[in-house]
Design a protein around this motif. Sequence first.
Motif, mmCIF file in Angstrom:
data_model
loop_
_atom_site.group_PDB
_atom_site.id
_atom_site.type_symbol
_atom_site.label_atom_id
_atom_site.label_comp_id
_atom_site.label_asym_id
_atom_site.label_seq_id
_atom_site.Cartn_x
_atom_site.Cartn_y
_atom_site.Cartn_z
ATOM 1 N N GLU A 219 -6.896 -4.396 11.983
ATOM 2 C CA GLU A 219 -7.070 -3.010 12.455
ATOM 3 C C GLU A 219 -5.936 -2.107 11.962
ATOM 4 O OE1 GLU A 219 -9.931 -2.513 13.426
ATOM 5 O OE2 GLU A 219 -10.544 -4.472 14.167
ATOM 6 N N SER A 220 -4.742 -2.676 11.811
ATOM 7 C CA SER A 220 -3.643 -1.855 11.289
ATOM 8 C C SER A 220 -3.796 -1.635 9.787
ATOM 9 C CB SER A 220 -2.300 -2.517 11.594
ATOM 10 O OG SER A 220 -2.145 -2.718 12.980
ATOM 11 N N GLY A 221 -4.370 -2.600 9.089
ATOM 12 C CA GLY A 221 -4.651 -2.419 7.664
ATOM 13 C C GLY A 221 -5.513 -1.186 7.424
ATOM 14 N N HIS A 222 -6.354 -0.893 8.412
ATOM 15 C CA HIS A 222 -7.217 0.290 8.324
ATOM 16 C C HIS A 222 -6.449 1.605 8.347
ATOM 17 C CE1 HIS A 222 -11.233 -1.269 8.210
ATOM 18 N NE2 HIS A 222 -11.142 -1.929 9.346
ATOM 19 N N GLU A 223 -5.192 1.590 8.764
ATOM 20 C CA GLU A 223 -4.441 2.852 8.737
ATOM 21 C C GLU A 223 -4.374 3.363 7.297
ATOM 22 O OE1 GLU A 223 -3.491 4.671 11.204
ATOM 23 O OE2 GLU A 223 -3.190 3.383 12.928
ATOM 24 N N SER B 141 -13.766 -3.484 2.745
ATOM 25 C CA SER B 141 -13.442 -4.417 1.657
ATOM 26 C C SER B 141 -11.930 -4.450 1.425
ATOM 27 C CB SER B 141 -14.157 -4.012 0.370
ATOM 28 O OG SER B 141 -15.556 -3.985 0.579
ATOM 29 N N PHE B 142 -11.325 -3.275 1.381
ATOM 30 C CA PHE B 142 -9.876 -3.237 1.159
ATOM 31 C C PHE B 142 -9.134 -3.817 2.364
ATOM 32 C CE2 PHE B 142 -11.145 -0.219 -2.114
ATOM 33 C CZ PHE B 142 -10.300 -0.569 -3.152
ATOM 34 N N THR B 143 -9.667 -3.576 3.569
ATOM 35 C CA THR B 143 -8.970 -4.101 4.745
ATOM 36 C C THR B 143 -9.148 -5.604 4.854
ATOM 37 O OG1 THR B 143 -9.140 -1.963 5.826
ATOM 38 C CG2 THR B 143 -8.662 -3.841 7.230
ATOM 39 N N ASN B 144 -10.317 -6.109 4.490
ATOM 40 C CA ASN B 144 -10.464 -7.558 4.405
ATOM 41 C C ASN B 144 -9.453 -8.104 3.397
ATOM 42 O OD1 ASN B 144 -11.846 -9.876 2.572
ATOM 43 N ND2 ASN B 144 -12.176 -10.244 4.735
ATOM 44 N N TYR B 145 -9.308 -7.419 2.289
ATOM 45 C CA TYR B 145 -8.359 -7.903 1.285
ATOM 46 C C TYR B 145 -6.912 -7.768 1.768
ATOM 47 C CZ TYR B 145 -6.797 -9.606 -3.155
ATOM 48 O OH TYR B 145 -6.216 -10.404 -4.109
ATOM 49 N N SER B 146 -6.670 -6.828 2.697
ATOM 50 C CA SER B 146 -5.314 -6.693 3.232
ATOM 51 C C SER B 146 -4.912 -7.957 4.001
ATOM 52 C CB SER B 146 -5.190 -5.446 4.122
ATOM 53 O OG SER B 146 -5.756 -5.663 5.401
ATOM 54 N N GLU B 147 -5.888 -8.659 4.580
ATOM 55 C CA GLU B 147 -5.589 -9.923 5.275
ATOM 56 C C GLU B 147 -5.061 -10.948 4.274
ATOM 57 O OE1 GLU B 147 -9.376 -10.948 7.081
ATOM 58 O OE2 GLU B 147 -9.619 -8.860 7.682
ATOM 59 N N PHE C 20 0.803 -1.239 0.000
ATOM 60 C CA PHE C 20 0.000 0.000 0.000
ATOM 61 C C PHE C 20 0.827 1.276 0.000
ATOM 62 C CE2 PHE C 20 -2.979 -2.809 2.719
ATOM 63 C CZ PHE C 20 -3.545 -3.384 1.593
ATOM 64 N N GLY C 21 2.139 1.155 0.215
ATOM 65 C CA GLY C 21 2.972 2.355 0.321
ATOM 66 C C GLY C 21 3.224 2.695 1.779
ATOM 67 N N PRO C 22 3.958 3.800 2.024
ATOM 68 C CA PRO C 22 4.374 4.135 3.385
ATOM 69 C C PRO C 22 3.204 4.204 4.363
ATOM 70 C CG PRO C 22 5.288 5.691 1.800
ATOM 71 C CD PRO C 22 4.387 4.794 1.034
ATOM 72 N N TYR D 174 -17.313 -6.842 4.105
ATOM 73 C CA TYR D 174 -16.042 -7.466 4.481
ATOM 74 C C TYR D 174 -15.656 -8.548 3.463
ATOM 75 C CZ TYR D 174 -16.652 -5.202 9.006
ATOM 76 O OH TYR D 174 -16.822 -4.271 10.002
ATOM 77 N N TYR D 175 -16.337 -9.664 3.526
ATOM 78 C CA TYR D 175 -15.872 -10.855 2.796
ATOM 79 C C TYR D 175 -16.266 -10.812 1.326
ATOM 80 C CZ TYR D 175 -15.923 -11.582 7.720
ATOM 81 O OH TYR D 175 -15.768 -11.374 9.057
ATOM 82 N N LYS D 176 -17.460 -10.300 1.047
ATOM 83 C CA LYS D 176 -17.860 -10.181 -0.355
ATOM 84 C C LYS D 176 -17.056 -9.055 -1.009
ATOM 85 C CE LYS D 176 -21.915 -9.538 -3.310
ATOM 86 N NZ LYS D 176 -23.364 -9.262 -3.346
ATOM 87 N N GLY D 177 -16.857 -7.978 -0.263
ATOM 88 C CA GLY D 177 -16.057 -6.874 -0.785
ATOM 89 C C GLY D 177 -14.631 -7.330 -1.080
ATOM 90 N N GLY D 178 -14.056 -8.101 -0.169
ATOM 91 C CA GLY D 178 -12.706 -8.630 -0.389
ATOM 92 C C GLY D 178 -12.671 -9.530 -1.611
ATOM 93 N N ASN D 179 -13.724 -10.335 -1.773
ATOM 94 C CA ASN D 179 -13.778 -11.227 -2.937
ATOM 95 C C ASN D 179 -14.055 -10.473 -4.234
ATOM 96 O OD1 ASN D 179 -13.415 -14.291 -2.616
ATOM 97 N ND2 ASN D 179 -14.364 -13.626 -0.700
ATOM 98 N N MET D 180 -14.757 -9.359 -4.147
ATOM 99 C CA MET D 180 -14.913 -8.515 -5.332
ATOM 100 C C MET D 180 -13.543 -7.998 -5.767
ATOM 101 S SD MET D 180 -16.844 -4.836 -5.777
ATOM 102 C CE MET D 180 -15.638 -3.932 -4.796
#
Length: 544
Positions: free
Chosen positions: A332-336, A355-361, A275-277, A406-412
């Motif tokens: 929770e850190s992915g949310h930063e 969705s993006f944070t679910n995908y960060s996992e 994601f960058g810095p 969460y999960y559908k957004g990550g799968n999208m």
Amino acid sequence: MIRLLTFCALFLPLLATAQRYEFTHDDTLRGSITPERSWWDLTFYHLRVRVQPTDSTLSGSTEIRYRVLKPAQTMQVDLQRPLRVERIEQDGKSLTFRQDGDAYFVTLTKPQKTGQNEAVTVFYSGKPRVAKRPPWDGGLVWKHDKEGNWFIATACQGLGASAWWPCKDHMYDEPDSMAISVTVPEDLMDVSNGQLRKVTTNADRTRTFDWYVKNPINNYGVNINVARYKHWSDTYQGEKGTLALNYYVLPEHLDSAKIQFQQVPKMLKAFEYWFGPYPFYEDGYKLVEVPYLGMEHQSSVTYGNRFQNGYLGRDLSQTGWGLLWDFIIVHESGHEWFANNITYKDVADMWIHESFTNYSECLFTEYYYGKEAGAQYVIGCRALIRNDKPIVGIYNVNNSGSGDMYYKGGNMLHTIRQLVNNDVKWRQLLRGMNKTFYHQTVTAQQIEQYMIQQTGLNLKPVFDQYLRDIRLPTLEYRSVKGSLQYRWTNCVAGFDMPIRICLGESGPYRSLQPTSQWKTLPANGVTTLTVDPNYYVLCKRLGE
Ligand SMILES: [Zn+2]
């Protein structure tokens, strides 16, 4: 935030009926950019709050600094009952105000001239709402540690920061910086956002902790955490230099925390790669123990996952990959990046965070265990998708959409990644997004448009399908005279997403571009096809 997973899917239709809800005047005041909000631009908050555990009260003030965008004399500020506004001042003079539910309409006497910087101070006190089921149903949490010392925290996503301090309680506007001064009994300490600048011992056996946030902050990201914390610190050499890491836990958990929190540098390494810095170097990174599961409080991520891997020890994906890392540290850190750096303007677009944070996992898993592991993780999470209502909520009434964000957004997102079919480009897209929308509040349209432009793909029907519709696109096919005929059904108009399939059950994948019209594929008499499981779609064979 993370979703509570204890609801059984079977009860959902009943709940949906029981919870059919008419939006109220209060919802509009809370959820829309009213004329009394739109004329002024927040520049700075100074929140001063005294926490009194013996009677669970708060008292203090918020200084709200703002720039006048256009002349107006009525200003809306928000504070939720049962807290009360005591008085509101501008330049030391008391102002009159009218209360309408949880909104206060202040009459400013001084002419408000375009471009000028002004300030009002709102004094308040009372017993704030006690959180019923934090962090999902938030407010104040008043608990004790094992030795009987107070262990207090706030959590207010969705509910709103005005549940515990006066503010402009709408996500579209953020101050450029913020001071947070918290006074607590002298044996306790407060941990809030940003850097600790000063600790003052007061004559009345209290101490005041002055925190300073140098970056824009979303209102639900502001937090206080009060306990007899043990503290240690470290540094991380990252993409933007040296990042200060600070950890605060209860004395009884110090040993286990020192082991578990070693995952923090690992998390930072993976997320900076994707994601960058880290977006708040000036404010540092903190991980703070709290008496609830966790929340993405900006630069002050809160943690209650019991110092074990998984989500309270469970693997949400049921693949085993989720047990190799601490869900709360990672999520929770992915949310930063996706929530605190790039923030929704309206909670109806909360998928931008989740969705993006679910995908960060998935991306964390991929970084350490390989691409196949990451894919298995996100695919494994499909069992949690409900397809009950659209992911996008209702605008202007503080309404978030389905937990499928969460999960559908990550799968999208994982499905879109298949369309991009280029991991270098995919990573550049994610990093570019964090740069383009750095420290901004955004709409879903901005994010979708950015992805459409960067990928050059026709993603509009894909977003409409997964975010605004509950149907799962279905690749329908039938065998006709040695060939296969296929088309999309159960989809929005114009849905023409390309897909990878193989003939029979395995073999090399090839690309198809189905539409809602039948197309024919020569199949040499093979009568079945298999869709690449990385795509979140259904596949249905029709009888001959
Ligand atoms: Zn979350």
